[in-house]
Design a protein around this motif. Sequence first.
Motif: not given
Length: 157
Positions: A45-60, A108-116
Motif C-alpha cells: 500500500p505504501d511501498w514499491v520494490a523494483l529489480k535491476m539485473d547485473w550487467r557488464a555495462d553497469l560495472v563501475g 557483488p558481480p552477477g547479482a541482481a539488485v532489488i530496491g524497495r
Amino acid sequence: MAKRMTKSPGDMAEGERFDPAQISEFMGKYGHGGMLGISYHDHGPDWVALKMDWRADLVGDAQTQILASGPIISLMDMATSLSIWTRLGKFRPHATMDLRVDYMRPSPPGAAVIGRGECYHVSRSIGFVRGLAHNGDPADPIAHVTGTFIRTAGFGR
C-alpha cells in the motif's frame, strides 16, 4: 493478473488508481529506467520494490566487476518515487528534492539488485521516503536511502 500500462503515468485518466505493477512495460522501455533495465518486482500500500539485473555495462570497476553507484541511485530514486504514487493511489507530478544514499557494501558481480522504496508521509507539498537496496536479503543491505520529493503541480492528498 494486472494489465500492463502502455502509457505514461501522467496520461492516466481522472479517477484511475495508480498501480505500480502496470507501469512495468512503460518503465522498461523508456528513459533512464529502460536504459538500466529496471523492472517491477513487488508492491504494497505504501511501498514499491523494483529489480535491476547485473550487467557488464553497469560495472563501475572493471577489475572487481562491482556495480557502479549511479545505477543503484537511479533504482532507489525510481522505487521511492513510485512509492509516493502508490500511497496516494494516483499520479501527482513531483521531483526529487533530496535523496541521501548510505552505502553499506558493494553489490557483488552477477547479482541482481532489488530496491524497495517506502513513502511514510505525505504533506501538501512534500513526500517523505526511505528504502533499502539489497541482493535478495533485506537484512544484508547494499544501501539505505532517505529522501524527499517536492510537488511540481497538483500534489495534494
